[in-house]
Design a protein around this motif. Sequence first.
Motif, PDB file in Angstrom:
ATOM      1  N   ASP A 214      81.153 -43.338 -27.246  1.00  0.00           N
ATOM      2  CA  ASP A 214      80.113 -43.716 -26.282  1.00  0.00           C
ATOM      3  C   ASP A 214      79.764 -45.196 -26.479  1.00  0.00           C
ATOM      4  N   HIS A 218      80.154 -48.237 -23.827  1.00  0.00           N
ATOM      5  CA  HIS A 218      79.053 -49.117 -23.399  1.00  0.00           C
ATOM      6  C   HIS A 218      79.479 -50.582 -23.476  1.00  0.00           C
ATOM      7  N   HIS A 284      81.317 -44.170 -17.111  1.00  0.00           N
ATOM      8  CA  HIS A 284      80.106 -43.347 -17.181  1.00  0.00           C
ATOM      9  C   HIS A 284      79.903 -42.537 -15.896  1.00  0.00           C
ATOM     10  N   HIS A 298      78.657 -36.062 -24.157  1.00  0.00           N
ATOM     11  CA  HIS A 298      78.735 -37.265 -23.316  1.00  0.00           C
ATOM     12  C   HIS A 298      79.879 -38.182 -23.763  1.00  0.00           C
ATOM     13  N   LEU A 302      83.572 -39.477 -21.946  1.00  0.00           N
ATOM     14  CA  LEU A 302      83.916 -40.897 -21.774  1.00  0.00           C
ATOM     15  C   LEU A 302      85.269 -41.193 -22.414  1.00  0.00           C
TER      16      LEU A 302
END
Length: 404
Positions: A214, A218, A284, A298, A302
Motif C-alpha cells: 500500500d 501511494h 487505488h 486493501h 493494490l
Amino acid sequence: VLSGMQLTIPPSPHLVFGAGVAGQLPDAVRALGGERAFVVADPGVVVAGLVEPLVEKCRAAGIDVEVFDGVQPNPTDVDVATGLAALRSFGDAVVVAIGGGSAMDSAKCMALAADNEGEGIDYCFHPQVGDDGRIDFSTLAPPRFPTAPARSVVAVPTTSGTASETNGAGIVTDTTAGRKLAFTNDDVRPRRVLLDPLLTVGLPAYPTATCGMDALTHAIEAFTSLLAQPLTDAIALGAIEMVATWLPRAVADGTDAEARAQMMLAAHMAGIAFSSGPLLGLVHAAGHPLSARLKAAHGQTLAVMLPHVMAFNAPVVADKYARVAVALGVADSTASSEDNTQRAIDAVRALSETVGTATTISGLGGTEDQRDVLVEDALSDPVILTTPRPPTRAEVAELYRAAW
Ligand SMILES: [Fe+2]
C-alpha cells in the motif's frame, strides 16, 4: 513547469516519531484540551495487547477513557454508526485512533459526524458514472455537510502502510451499495500523531507485506499523478527507495527493529506525498472495488493491480517510471526510459513475489460475473481523477481481465 505553478504546502501536524513515543499519548490528549479520550481500535490490535497499556497510561494521567473496538478490516457504515453512537453517548472527548487504516479512517469519520446530524456515511461522496465513463460531478456531493466542528483526532498507527494519519480523508464501505465511499475534511486530519515503530513489531508477515505494498503504491501514484510536483516527488522517491530496501526485511523478520522503523517512516512519507496535493490514481481506483467486494486486504488488491496499471500508464509517464526504477535500485543508466519502465514494473512484480502478495483477482476469489460492477465502481472512485492516463470503460475492463 515550476515557474507556472502555485503550490500549497500544508503544515505538518504535530508529529513525533520514535520507538516508545506511543507512551506520550496522555500528553497528546491533554495538549488538545482533552480530559476524556474515546479510543477507536480494531479487535486485532486489542488482542495484540497494544491498546490496554496506552489506556492505562491515560487513566493514570487522570484522563477518562472509553474504548470502541468494533472496527473490522475495510470498515463499514455499520461499524462507524455503532462507534458514533458510543462516542455521542460518551460525550465530549478527543478521538484517539489506535490501529491501521481501518481504525484511523473510522475514527475520523466518527469525529466528523459526532456533533453533526446523521451518520458518518452521510458525509461521504456518492459519485455516479455518466454515459461517457467519467464521474458525473452533479452526483458527487455528500448528502450532508458538517455545520459543527469535528472532534480533535489523535492518531497512533500500528501498521506501516495506509498513512491515514497524514490527512483528513477516509474510506468507508457502504454496505447497501457494496462499494467504498470516501470522505475528506481537513478538520479531522489528526492534530497529534505518534509514530511508534515498536507498535508494528508484532504484526504478522502477511499484513506487514500488504501494508508495505500500500505504501509503495501511494508513493508511485503520488509521483505519477496529474498533480505531482517537485516537493512531493522527492518525498515519494525517498519512500519508494526505503520500501524497496526494507520491506523484504520487515516481512522476513518482524522483530527487525531497523526495518520496522524504516517502514513506518517510509509509509508516512508516502502518505505525506499523496496527501499534500497529488492524491492517487487508477491503482487505488481499481483496488477499492476488489477489497470492498472480495473482502481482500486493501494493500493486497493494490499489489494485484499495480504492475498492470503501470504498464497501462507507461506511454504517458515513462520518464517518471524510469526514475522509479532508479529508486527501486534496478535502473540501467544506458537504457531508454521505456526499458527502465519495464525494469521498474519487473521490480515491483519481484518485490510482490518476495513479500508474498503476488496473486490474481481469481486468486482472491473473484468470479467473472463481478467484472462489470467492478468496472463501474472503479470509474466512479474520485481517486481516478488524478491518474495520469484516464481510462475508458473498455480499458478498465481490460486491466481487470489482465489481472484476473
Ligand atoms: Fe492506500
